[in-house]
Design a protein around this motif. Structure first.
Motif, PDB file in Angstrom:
ATOM      1  N   THR A 158       0.833  -1.207   0.000  1.00 51.22           N
ATOM      2  CA  THR A 158       0.000   0.000   0.000  1.00 51.22           C
ATOM      3  C   THR A 158       0.861   1.249   0.000  1.00 51.22           C
ATOM      4  OG1 THR A 158      -1.725  -1.172   1.222  1.00 51.22           O
ATOM      5  CG2 THR A 158      -1.825   1.226   1.261  1.00 51.22           C
TER       6      THR A 158
ATOM      7  N   THR B  62     -14.501   1.156  -3.942  1.00 50.50           N
ATOM      8  CA  THR B  62     -13.257   0.677  -4.546  1.00 50.50           C
ATOM      9  C   THR B  62     -12.875   1.547  -5.734  1.00 50.50           C
ATOM     10  OG1 THR B  62     -14.559  -0.884  -5.856  1.00 50.50           O
ATOM     11  CG2 THR B  62     -13.585  -1.721  -3.830  1.00 50.50           C
ATOM     12  N   GLY B  63     -11.576   1.518  -6.055  1.00 51.89           N
ATOM     13  CA  GLY B  63     -11.065   2.274  -7.190  1.00 51.89           C
ATOM     14  C   GLY B  63     -11.093   1.440  -8.457  1.00 51.89           C
TER      15      GLY B  63
ATOM     16  N   ARG C 193      -9.158  -2.149  -5.657  1.00 43.12           N
ATOM     17  CA  ARG C 193      -8.794  -2.028  -4.243  1.00 43.12           C
ATOM     18  C   ARG C 193      -9.678  -0.998  -3.546  1.00 43.12           C
ATOM     19  NH1 ARG C 193      -4.422  -3.854  -1.592  1.00 43.12           N
ATOM     20  NH2 ARG C 193      -4.453  -2.086  -0.167  1.00 43.12           N
TER      21      ARG C 193
ATOM     22  N   ARG D 258     -10.898   2.233  -1.674  1.00 39.56           N
ATOM     23  CA  ARG D 258     -10.447   3.629  -1.742  1.00 39.56           C
ATOM     24  C   ARG D 258     -11.128   4.508  -0.693  1.00 39.56           C
ATOM     25  NH1 ARG D 258     -14.030   7.124  -3.869  1.00 39.56           N
ATOM     26  NH2 ARG D 258     -15.729   6.321  -5.168  1.00 39.56           N
ATOM     27  N   ALA D 259     -12.267   4.045  -0.144  1.00 35.82           N
ATOM     28  CA  ALA D 259     -12.965   4.850   0.861  1.00 35.82           C
ATOM     29  C   ALA D 259     -14.012   4.005   1.581  1.00 35.82           C
ATOM     30  CB  ALA D 259     -13.643   6.065   0.223  1.00 35.82           C
TER      31      ALA D 259
ATOM     32  N   PRO E 207     -11.706   8.641   3.031  1.00 33.73           N
ATOM     33  CA  PRO E 207     -10.717   8.013   2.158  1.00 33.73           C
ATOM     34  C   PRO E 207      -9.902   6.970   2.914  1.00 33.73           C
ATOM     35  CG  PRO E 207     -10.647  10.410   1.966  1.00 33.73           C
ATOM     36  CD  PRO E 207     -11.533  10.104   3.128  1.00 33.73           C
TER      37      PRO E 207
ATOM     38  N   ASP F 118      -6.772   3.832   2.311  1.00 30.16           N
ATOM     39  CA  ASP F 118      -5.876   2.975   1.545  1.00 30.16           C
ATOM     40  C   ASP F 118      -5.887   1.554   2.107  1.00 30.16           C
ATOM     41  OD1 ASP F 118      -4.731   5.134  -0.161  1.00 30.16           O
ATOM     42  OD2 ASP F 118      -4.132   5.908   1.803  1.00 30.16           O
TER      43      ASP F 118
END
Length: 461
Positions: free
Chosen positions: A156, A227-228, A232, A234-235, A244, A246
């Motif tokens: 990460t 997720t992004g 993964r 993201r928030a 937010p 990670d």
């Protein structure tokens, strides 16, 4: 009858605290010519400290292996047939056998038993919502979970962590992520962190955590995990806001892992845990025992069954089960609900009943809250602590104690745990001959100050 024909087989489901304590204790009492012991563990590790995982993740414990009390090889050297990466998928009570599946090959086989120990533990509660299984979202129940989280942190790039839940695991993982240099937000659906405390004591934890730079979001239910493009996390989203992230750590709590037992028709309690007698035998079944995080235990203060997932109880359960399965005798009388935790330098402790527990049990009570210090006030590094005490109206019987403070606060709860177990009144507690010297406590220990004040309040009631 030949010796081999007389040999019994003990099957153990679960290779951590309760299961392997039971296997080891039974082996001490009976040799392999009298008792064959077969144990199944679906993970990679045995006899480890799940309670130590936050401190390994946070860097206080450097190596994973330091959390392992006994390896599979050490168990096998004691004539325990331990089968790793093997998951029991069915208990056939009528025919006295279990079906197990090799996790890697998928191969299945049946193993018969004369005596069975169910030590399947508990599973982390995963929210049923979009994104809950996305990469970067982690529970921390097993060493495998802890390793997965550390591997994820190594990959990460960002430094924002969101912890969902503010119970023991939540606050301990918040500390672990702070120690790793992450910006930490804790999202908690309760009005204050640590729902095992009364809200007024939880507020002290809240204020202290914010003082450590942890962003506390209370009264907030997570609705989805976003997720992004890479899939993964993201928030984390609530109805009111997005935070937010990670990495996301789930600290929502655990439930007894009793799906196998339920399917086999074994008796479960209101919290979903197996019900046992004092010898840890599953109620109504002569040759089946259960212990650890998958059972419910008797609360000696309220007289009601509770589910408490703690390594102390699991190891005691295992000792009791192993004694009984090995032909000796032992009982587990119950618990008073003692637990300690910390977040950075804040120590949090509780035993006995909260106010809502006392009300639910039909008890009338008085409460007192006092502020004191860990040492004589004039002695260097005397640290503040707050002690809250519940006592039964009229009788003065101690019902519960909660302590929040700095160094020296947490383990003071053991005084109250002993007093609760002994059924003492707060007035009897005031006469306790506790150790005193200025480096260790004020002349009146904080717990005794609370007991004196509670005694006066009981008399006035």
């Amino acid at each position: 009858m030949s010796m081999s024909a007389a040999r019994e087989r003990l099957v153990v489901i679960g290779g951590d605290a309760a299961g392997m304590s039971a296997a080891s204790q039974a082996r001490r009492l009976k040799g392999p010519d009298e008792l064959e012991i077969v144990a199944f563990e679906r993970g990679h590790f045995t006899s480890y400290s799940a309670c130590g995982i936050p401190y390994w993740v946070g860097g206080d414990v450097e190596e994973r292996d330091r959390l392992i009390a006994r390896t599979p090889e050490e168990h096998r050297a004691r004539d325990i047939d331990l089968r790793m990466r093997t998951e029991v998928t069915e208990i056939d009570v009528a025919n006295g056998r279990v079906r197990a599946r090799d996790v890697d090959s998928g191969e299945e086989s049946w193993t018969s038993y004369d005596k069975l120990v169910i030590a399947t533990g508990a599973r982390p509660i995963r929210p049923d919502m979009p994104g809950a299984d996305a990469p970067g979202v982690h529970g921390v129940q097993t060493l495998d979970d802890g390793q997965a989280l550390l591997d994820s942190l190594a990959r990460t790039r960002g430094r924002r962590a969101v912890v969902v839940g503010a119970g023991y695991i939540g606050v301990e993982m918040a500390e672990a992520m702070i120690n790793r240099g992450y910006e930490v937000t804790v999202v908690n659906r309760g009005s204050e962190p640590m729902s095992t405390l009364d809200p007024d004591m939880g507020r002290l934890v809240h204020d202290a955590m914010q003082g450590m730079g942890i962003a506390m979001v209370n009264d907030a239910e997570v609705t989805k995990i976003l997720t992004g493009e890479d899939g993964r996390v993201r928030a984390v989203a609530t109805e009111a806001a997005e935070y937010p992230a990670d990495v996301v750590v789930l600290g929502i709590g655990v439930r007894p892992e009793t799906a196998l037992a339920k399917a086999a028709g074994l008796p479960l309690g209101a919290h979903g845990g197996l019900l046992t007698d004092l010898a840890m035998r599953v109620r109504g079944y002569e040759n089946i025992w259960a212990g650890g995080d998958c059972v419910e235990v008797l609360d000696l203060v309220s007289g009601q069954e509770r589910h408490i997932a703690l390594g102390t109880h699991a190891n005691k359960h295992g000792q009791v089960i192993g004694a009984n399965a090995g032909g000796d005798y032992a009982t587990f009388p119950g618990v008073v609900g003692t637990a300690v935790s910390k977040v950075c330098d804040l120590e949090i402790a509780r035993t006995g009943l909260r106010e809502k527990d006392a009300r639910r049990a039909g008890l009338q009570y008085v409460t007192v809250t006092i502020e004191s210090t860990s040492r004589a006030g004039y002695y260097p590094n005397a640290a503040p602590m707050t002690v809250k005490m519940l006592a039964e109206r009229r009788t003065g019987r101690l019902l519960g104690v909660q302590i929040v403070g700095r160094e020296g606060a947490g383990k003071r709860v053991d005084i109250a745990a002993v007093a609760l177990t002994a059924g003492m009144t707060v007035e009897q507690m005031t006469a306790l001959d506790l150790g005193y010297a200025p480096p260790f406590s004020p002349v009146w220990d904080p717990v005794l100050v609370a007991a004196r004040k509670a005694t006066a309040k009981v008399r006035a009631s």
